[in-house]
Design a protein around this motif. Structure first.
Motif, short mmCIF file in Angstrom:
data_model
loop_
_atom_site.label_atom_id
_atom_site.label_comp_id
_atom_site.label_asym_id
_atom_site.label_seq_id
_atom_site.Cartn_x
_atom_site.Cartn_y
_atom_site.Cartn_z
N LEU A 141 9.39 -3.99 14.14
CA LEU A 141 8.02 -3.97 13.61
C LEU A 141 7.76 -2.73 12.75
O LEU A 141 7.37 -2.82 11.58
CB LEU A 141 7.00 -4.06 14.74
N ASP A 142 8.00 -1.55 13.31
CA ASP A 142 7.72 -0.31 12.56
C ASP A 142 8.64 -0.17 11.35
O ASP A 142 8.20 0.27 10.28
CB ASP A 142 7.85 0.91 13.48
N ALA A 143 9.90 -0.57 11.52
CA ALA A 143 10.86 -0.43 10.41
C ALA A 143 10.45 -1.34 9.24
O ALA A 143 10.41 -0.90 8.09
CB ALA A 143 12.27 -0.78 10.90
N TYR A 144 10.12 -2.59 9.55
CA TYR A 144 9.72 -3.52 8.48
C TYR A 144 8.46 -3.02 7.79
O TYR A 144 8.34 -3.06 6.57
CB TYR A 144 9.47 -4.91 9.07
N TRP A 145 7.48 -2.54 8.59
CA TRP A 145 6.22 -2.08 8.00
C TRP A 145 6.48 -0.93 7.03
O TRP A 145 6.00 -0.91 5.91
CB TRP A 145 5.25 -1.68 9.10
N LEU A 146 7.29 0.04 7.49
CA LEU A 146 7.56 1.19 6.62
C LEU A 146 8.26 0.77 5.34
O LEU A 146 7.89 1.18 4.24
CB LEU A 146 8.40 2.23 7.36
N GLU A 147 9.28 -0.12 5.47
CA GLU A 147 10.01 -0.57 4.27
C GLU A 147 9.06 -1.25 3.30
O GLU A 147 9.13 -1.06 2.09
CB GLU A 147 11.13 -1.55 4.66
N LEU A 148 8.14 -2.07 3.86
CA LEU A 148 7.25 -2.84 2.98
C LEU A 148 6.24 -1.93 2.27
O LEU A 148 6.04 -2.04 1.06
CB LEU A 148 6.53 -3.93 3.77
N ILE A 149 5.65 -0.98 3.00
CA ILE A 149 4.65 -0.11 2.34
C ILE A 149 5.34 0.85 1.37
O ILE A 149 4.80 1.16 0.31
CB ILE A 149 3.74 0.63 3.35
N MET A 150 6.58 1.25 1.68
CA MET A 150 7.32 2.08 0.72
C MET A 150 7.60 1.26 -0.54
O MET A 150 7.47 1.74 -1.66
CB MET A 150 8.65 2.56 1.33
N GLY A 151 7.94 -0.01 -0.34
CA GLY A 151 8.19 -0.90 -1.48
C GLY A 151 6.95 -1.04 -2.35
O GLY A 151 7.03 -1.05 -3.57
N CYS A 152 5.78 -1.10 -1.69
CA CYS A 152 4.52 -1.25 -2.45
C CYS A 152 4.21 0.00 -3.26
O CYS A 152 4.13 -0.05 -4.49
CB CYS A 152 3.37 -1.55 -1.49
N ILE A 153 4.08 1.12 -2.58
CA ILE A 153 3.63 2.33 -3.31
C ILE A 153 4.74 2.85 -4.23
O ILE A 153 4.46 3.51 -5.22
CB ILE A 153 3.15 3.45 -2.37
N GLY A 154 6.00 2.50 -3.88
CA GLY A 154 7.14 2.97 -4.68
C GLY A 154 7.50 2.03 -5.81
O GLY A 154 8.52 2.17 -6.47
N GLU A 155 6.65 1.00 -6.02
CA GLU A 155 6.84 0.05 -7.13
C GLU A 155 8.23 -0.60 -7.11
O GLU A 155 8.89 -0.73 -8.14
CB GLU A 155 6.62 0.76 -8.48
N GLN A 156 8.70 -0.96 -5.91
CA GLN A 156 10.02 -1.59 -5.78
C GLN A 156 10.01 -3.05 -6.22
O GLN A 156 11.07 -3.69 -6.27
CB GLN A 156 10.50 -1.51 -4.33
N PHE A 157 8.84 -3.59 -6.54
CA PHE A 157 8.79 -5.00 -6.98
C PHE A 157 8.89 -5.10 -8.50
O PHE A 157 8.74 -6.18 -9.07
CB PHE A 157 7.51 -5.66 -6.46
N GLY A 158 9.10 -3.95 -9.16
CA GLY A 158 9.28 -3.96 -10.61
C GLY A 158 8.11 -4.60 -11.34
O GLY A 158 6.96 -4.41 -10.96
N CYS A 159 8.45 -5.46 -12.32
CA CYS A 159 7.37 -6.04 -13.12
C CYS A 159 6.59 -7.07 -12.30
O CYS A 159 5.50 -7.49 -12.66
CB CYS A 159 7.94 -6.69 -14.39
N LEU A 160 7.16 -7.48 -11.14
CA LEU A 160 6.42 -8.42 -10.28
C LEU A 160 5.34 -7.69 -9.49
O LEU A 160 4.48 -8.31 -8.87
CB LEU A 160 7.40 -9.12 -9.32
N GLY A 161 5.36 -6.36 -9.53
CA GLY A 161 4.38 -5.55 -8.79
C GLY A 161 2.95 -5.89 -9.16
O GLY A 161 2.04 -5.80 -8.33
N GLU A 162 2.75 -6.34 -10.41
CA GLU A 162 1.37 -6.64 -10.81
C GLU A 162 0.83 -7.84 -10.04
O GLU A 162 -0.38 -8.03 -9.94
CB GLU A 162 1.31 -6.92 -12.32
#
Ligand SMILES: CN(C)c1nc(=O)c2c([nH]1)N([C@@H]1O[C@H](COP(=O)(O)OP(=O)(O)O)[C@@H](O)[C@H]1O)CN2C
Length: 188
Positions: A90-111
């Motif tokens: 639970l904690d690991a997935y949450w951290l990875e996901l919020i890092m992905g969000c603020i760290g713009e890991q979704f690239g152009c799909l981030g929008e």
């Protein structure tokens, strides 16, 4: 010198309180403009695995309220955490996901990304990523694949996409309407 985030993100908290309507339980906590602000906050609060059952964390882009009304055209990828693995994942997935969000890991799909949710539930914890366009199959499928990559979710593990219109209709008769399923079913 602080490292500015591409977007401003807002943290919301929802407390289980049967005496209040859902939207009265959703509390806006804090906005983040820099990486440093974000991590000093995340480091101070309880990780999802130690908040009470029935409570939620939301990390959404500023201006996007984490509710169906604001996101009516959207949907969400849902990751169901196996209860036997909740303490580890639970904690690991949450951290990875919020890092992905603020760290713009979704690239152009981030929008297309609205924000991340963790639902702490006795029956089983869930993590979700809300996307803005529930009907954009191509974009949502690519985002789902990125979620699995970022969270290192095994190929056979399934994650599901549901549009909010279906979630709103859900009651005892309706089940979770899987608009998209990513991951091979276990029984080959
Ligand atoms: C404006 N408004 C009322 C309203 N607006 C909303 O945007 C909204 C709700 N209500 N939600 C309420 O929480 C219940 C549990 O959903 P859950 O996703 O926590 O999942 P569980 O069934 O508790 O696992 C939902 O059934 C719904 O009642 C959820 N939700 C997002």
């Amino acid at each position: 010198y602080m490292n500015p985030l591409k977007y401003t993100w807002t943290f919301w908290y929802l407390k289980a309180d049967r005496s209040k309507y859902w939207d009265q339980r959703l509390m806006r906590i804090k906005d983040f403009h820099t990486v440093e602000e974000f991590w000093s906050f995340i480091d101070r609060i309880h990780p999802p695995s130690s908040i009470p059952f029935g409570n939620d964390y939301y990390l959404f882009k500023e201006g996007i309220e984490p509710n169906w009304e604001t996101c009516k055209k959207g949907g969400k990828w849902v990751i169901y955490i196996d209860n036997r693995l909740r303490d580890r994942l639970l904690d690991a997935y949450w951290l990875e996901l919020i890092m992905g969000c603020i760290g713009e890991q979704f690239g152009c799909l981030g929008e297309f990304v609205g924000g991340a949710v963790v639902n702490r539930r006795f029956k089983g914890d869930k993590i979700a990523l809300w996307t803005k366009d529930g009907d954009n199959f191509e974009v949502n499928k690519k985002i789902g694949k990125l979620i699995k990559h970022l969270l290192k979710i095994p190929d056979f593990e399934q994650i599901y996409y549901e549009v909010h219109v279906d979630a709103q209709k859900r009651n005892s008769s309706h089940y979770f309407q899987k608009r998209i399923t990513l991951g091979s079913s276990r029984n080959f």
